[in-house]
Design a protein around this motif. Structure first.
Motif, PDB file in Angstrom:
ATOM      1  N   MET A   7       0.871  -1.202  -0.168  1.00 59.91           N
ATOM      2  CA  MET A   7      -0.076   0.076  -0.136  1.00 59.91           C
ATOM      3  C   MET A   7       0.785   1.237  -0.106  1.00 59.91           C
ATOM      4  SD  MET A   7      -3.183   0.939  -0.163  1.00 59.91           S
ATOM      5  CE  MET A   7      -4.136   2.172   0.372  1.00 59.91           C
ATOM      6  N   PRO A   8       0.556   2.189  -0.683  1.00 60.03           N
ATOM      7  CA  PRO A   8       1.490   3.193  -1.201  1.00 60.03           C
ATOM      8  C   PRO A   8       1.134   4.177   0.333  1.00 60.03           C
ATOM      9  CG  PRO A   8      -0.076   3.336  -2.586  1.00 60.03           C
ATOM     10  CD  PRO A   8      -0.316   2.256  -2.120  1.00 60.03           C
ATOM     11  N   ARG A   9       2.218   5.130   0.508  1.00 56.66           N
ATOM     12  CA  ARG A   9       2.090   5.988   1.422  1.00 56.66           C
ATOM     13  C   ARG A   9       0.990   6.964   1.268  1.00 56.66           C
ATOM     14  NH1 ARG A   9       7.225   8.761   2.876  1.00 56.66           N
ATOM     15  NH2 ARG A   9       7.401   8.381   0.657  1.00 56.66           N
ATOM     16  N   SER A  10       0.159   7.609   2.266  1.00 56.47           N
ATOM     17  CA  SER A  10      -0.701   8.622   1.807  1.00 56.47           C
ATOM     18  C   SER A  10      -0.972   9.337   3.017  1.00 56.47           C
ATOM     19  CB  SER A  10      -2.085   7.644   1.609  1.00 56.47           C
ATOM     20  OG  SER A  10      -2.596   7.222   2.578  1.00 56.47           O
ATOM     21  N   ILE A  11      -1.506  10.523   2.485  1.00 58.28           N
ATOM     22  CA  ILE A  11      -1.568  11.711   3.393  1.00 58.28           C
ATOM     23  C   ILE A  11      -3.131  12.098   3.291  1.00 58.28           C
ATOM     24  CG2 ILE A  11      -0.969  13.410   1.930  1.00 58.28           C
ATOM     25  CD1 ILE A  11       0.190  15.144   4.105  1.00 58.28           C
ATOM     26  N   THR A  12      -3.647  12.420   4.436  1.00 55.82           N
ATOM     27  CA  THR A  12      -5.327  12.758   4.030  1.00 55.82           C
ATOM     28  C   THR A  12      -5.316  14.202   4.472  1.00 55.82           C
ATOM     29  OG1 THR A  12      -6.278  10.573   4.710  1.00 55.82           O
ATOM     30  CG2 THR A  12      -7.575  12.491   5.111  1.00 55.82           C
ATOM     31  N   ILE A  13      -6.085  15.036   3.562  1.00 54.86           N
ATOM     32  CA  ILE A  13      -6.223  16.418   3.921  1.00 54.86           C
ATOM     33  C   ILE A  13      -7.635  16.982   3.741  1.00 54.86           C
ATOM     34  CG2 ILE A  13      -5.536  16.985   1.410  1.00 54.86           C
ATOM     35  CD1 ILE A  13      -3.470  18.905   2.495  1.00 54.86           C
ATOM     36  N   ASP A  14      -7.803  18.127   4.406  1.00 52.46           N
ATOM     37  CA  ASP A  14      -9.231  18.685   4.327  1.00 52.46           C
ATOM     38  C   ASP A  14      -9.082  20.175   4.690  1.00 52.46           C
ATOM     39  OD1 ASP A  14     -12.162  19.037   4.457  1.00 52.46           O
ATOM     40  OD2 ASP A  14     -12.114  18.470   6.522  1.00 52.46           O
ATOM     41  N   PHE A  15      -9.448  20.959   3.720  1.00 55.37           N
ATOM     42  CA  PHE A  15      -9.376  22.333   3.928  1.00 55.37           C
ATOM     43  C   PHE A  15     -10.924  22.978   4.235  1.00 55.37           C
ATOM     44  CE2 PHE A  15      -5.585  21.915   1.374  1.00 55.37           C
ATOM     45  CZ  PHE A  15      -4.738  22.981   1.748  1.00 55.37           C
ATOM     46  N   GLU A  16     -10.925  23.920   5.293  1.00 51.96           N
ATOM     47  CA  GLU A  16     -12.126  24.672   5.321  1.00 51.96           C
ATOM     48  C   GLU A  16     -11.723  26.288   4.732  1.00 51.96           C
ATOM     49  OE1 GLU A  16     -14.810  23.556   5.898  1.00 51.96           O
ATOM     50  OE2 GLU A  16     -14.295  21.777   6.968  1.00 51.96           O
ATOM     51  N   THR A  17     -12.516  26.712   3.874  1.00 52.68           N
ATOM     52  CA  THR A  17     -12.098  27.906   3.289  1.00 52.68           C
ATOM     53  C   THR A  17     -13.284  29.121   3.371  1.00 52.68           C
ATOM     54  OG1 THR A  17     -13.144  27.150   1.349  1.00 52.68           O
ATOM     55  CG2 THR A  17     -10.962  26.873   1.303  1.00 52.68           C
ATOM     56  N   ARG A  18     -13.236  30.206   3.058  1.00 57.90           N
ATOM     57  CA  ARG A  18     -14.329  31.394   2.955  1.00 57.90           C
ATOM     58  C   ARG A  18     -14.022  32.043   1.615  1.00 57.90           C
ATOM     59  NH1 ARG A  18     -12.893  35.408   7.672  1.00 57.90           N
ATOM     60  NH2 ARG A  18     -11.438  36.497   6.629  1.00 57.90           N
ATOM     61  N   SER A  19     -15.397  32.454   1.033  1.00 53.57           N
ATOM     62  CA  SER A  19     -15.290  33.149   0.024  1.00 53.57           C
ATOM     63  C   SER A  19     -16.707  33.898   0.031  1.00 53.57           C
ATOM     64  CB  SER A  19     -15.290  32.155  -1.009  1.00 53.57           C
ATOM     65  OG  SER A  19     -15.316  33.143  -2.495  1.00 53.57           O
ATOM     66  N   VAL A  20     -16.780  34.817  -0.975  1.00 50.21           N
ATOM     67  CA  VAL A  20     -18.088  35.615  -1.047  1.00 50.21           C
ATOM     68  C   VAL A  20     -18.963  34.610  -1.911  1.00 50.21           C
ATOM     69  CG1 VAL A  20     -17.157  37.895  -0.713  1.00 50.21           C
ATOM     70  CG2 VAL A  20     -17.291  36.932  -3.084  1.00 50.21           C
ATOM     71  N   LEU A  21     -18.271  33.789  -2.753  1.00 46.78           N
ATOM     72  CA  LEU A  21     -19.161  32.811  -3.702  1.00 46.78           C
ATOM     73  C   LEU A  21     -19.528  31.351  -2.984  1.00 46.78           C
ATOM     74  CD1 LEU A  21     -16.605  32.883  -7.018  1.00 46.78           C
ATOM     75  CD2 LEU A  21     -18.713  34.364  -6.300  1.00 46.78           C
ATOM     76  N   ASP A  22     -20.416  31.218  -3.514  1.00 44.44           N
ATOM     77  CA  ASP A  22     -20.778  29.623  -2.639  1.00 44.44           C
ATOM     78  C   ASP A  22     -20.511  28.592  -3.910  1.00 44.44           C
ATOM     79  OD1 ASP A  22     -22.328  27.400  -1.862  1.00 44.44           O
ATOM     80  OD2 ASP A  22     -24.154  28.070  -2.022  1.00 44.44           O
ATOM     81  N   VAL A  23     -19.686  27.947  -3.100  1.00 44.17           N
ATOM     82  CA  VAL A  23     -18.766  26.630  -3.984  1.00 44.17           C
ATOM     83  C   VAL A  23     -20.044  25.921  -4.624  1.00 44.17           C
ATOM     84  CG1 VAL A  23     -18.212  24.915  -2.123  1.00 44.17           C
ATOM     85  CG2 VAL A  23     -16.902  24.936  -4.372  1.00 44.17           C
ATOM     86  N   LYS A  24     -21.058  25.573  -3.926  1.00 45.22           N
ATOM     87  CA  LYS A  24     -22.302  24.753  -4.724  1.00 45.22           C
ATOM     88  C   LYS A  24     -22.774  25.446  -5.805  1.00 45.22           C
ATOM     89  CE  LYS A  24     -23.150  22.267  -0.211  1.00 45.22           C
ATOM     90  NZ  LYS A  24     -24.042  22.148   0.993  1.00 45.22           N
ATOM     91  N   THR A  25     -22.934  26.714  -5.739  1.00 46.31           N
ATOM     92  CA  THR A  25     -23.649  27.436  -6.896  1.00 46.31           C
ATOM     93  C   THR A  25     -22.611  27.561  -8.122  1.00 46.31           C
ATOM     94  OG1 THR A  25     -24.888  28.639  -5.245  1.00 46.31           O
ATOM     95  CG2 THR A  25     -24.670  29.714  -7.455  1.00 46.31           C
ATOM     96  N   VAL A  26     -21.377  27.955  -7.820  1.00 40.25           N
ATOM     97  CA  VAL A  26     -20.482  28.252  -8.928  1.00 40.25           C
ATOM     98  C   VAL A  26     -19.415  27.198  -9.352  1.00 40.25           C
ATOM     99  CG1 VAL A  26     -20.627  30.676  -8.409  1.00 40.25           C
ATOM    100  CG2 VAL A  26     -18.578  29.314  -7.593  1.00 40.25           C
TER     101      VAL A  26
END
Length: 169
Positions: A7-26
């Protein structure tokens, strides 16, 4: 001799961001191209090491080394989001290594391939995973407050304001 699948080595990553845009919309591409989009924090884990980081200029070396190593897979739920965050913001603005797209492994896509729900809050119950692995509803509400602009208060000039009151979180 048979070749063993290691099994290759792996890193797990999770960002929290903010924006005036809604990622679900745009969508994520337009979202990360917008100048108001900023990372707030990143949760990272790899081989027993883990942390949540807010100072992106002073990331632990093990995180940067893993992202630079072509043998390390980068795991994320909805990995396109993390991939674009690294490519569009973390690389250019903070000097992070930018992994090639093929290194990303998406748990949401994997779940959908197995006819399971792609949304994290539905995936846990579908897999009968213990509650502590599920999305934290209260924490999610707080994160939503931090990630979307708030309305100007009485007496404030029109503009973009963020809920940065640490005491409320």
């Amino acid at each position: 001799h048979r070749k063993c699948n290691v099994m290759p080595r792996s890193i797990t990553i999770d960002f929290e961001t903010r924006s005036v845009l809604d990622v679900k919309t745009v969508g994520p591409y337009r979202y990360f191209e917008h100048p108001s989009t900023r990372p707030l924090c990143v949760a990272v884990s790899m081989g027993g090491r883990a942390g949540v980081f807010r100072d992106f200029d002073r990331m632990p070396q093990w995180v940067l080394d893993a992202l630079a190593d072509p043998e390390v897979e980068v795991h994320a739920h909805n990995a396109t989001f993390e991939r674009l965050c690294i490519r569009e913001i973390m690389g250019p603005c903070y000097g992070w290594p930018v992994p090639k797209g093929r290194r990303y492994k998406c748990s949401a896509a994997r779940a959908r391939r197995l006819a399971l729900p792609g949304k994290l809050e539905k995936l846990g119950p579908a897999l009968n995973i213990a509650d502590h692995f599920l999305k934290d509803t209260e924490g999610h509400k707080i994160m939503l407050r931090l990630t979307k602009p708030r309305r100007p208060r009485k007496g404030e000039e029109p503009g973009i304001y963020w809920d940065d009151d640490e005491a409320k979180h």
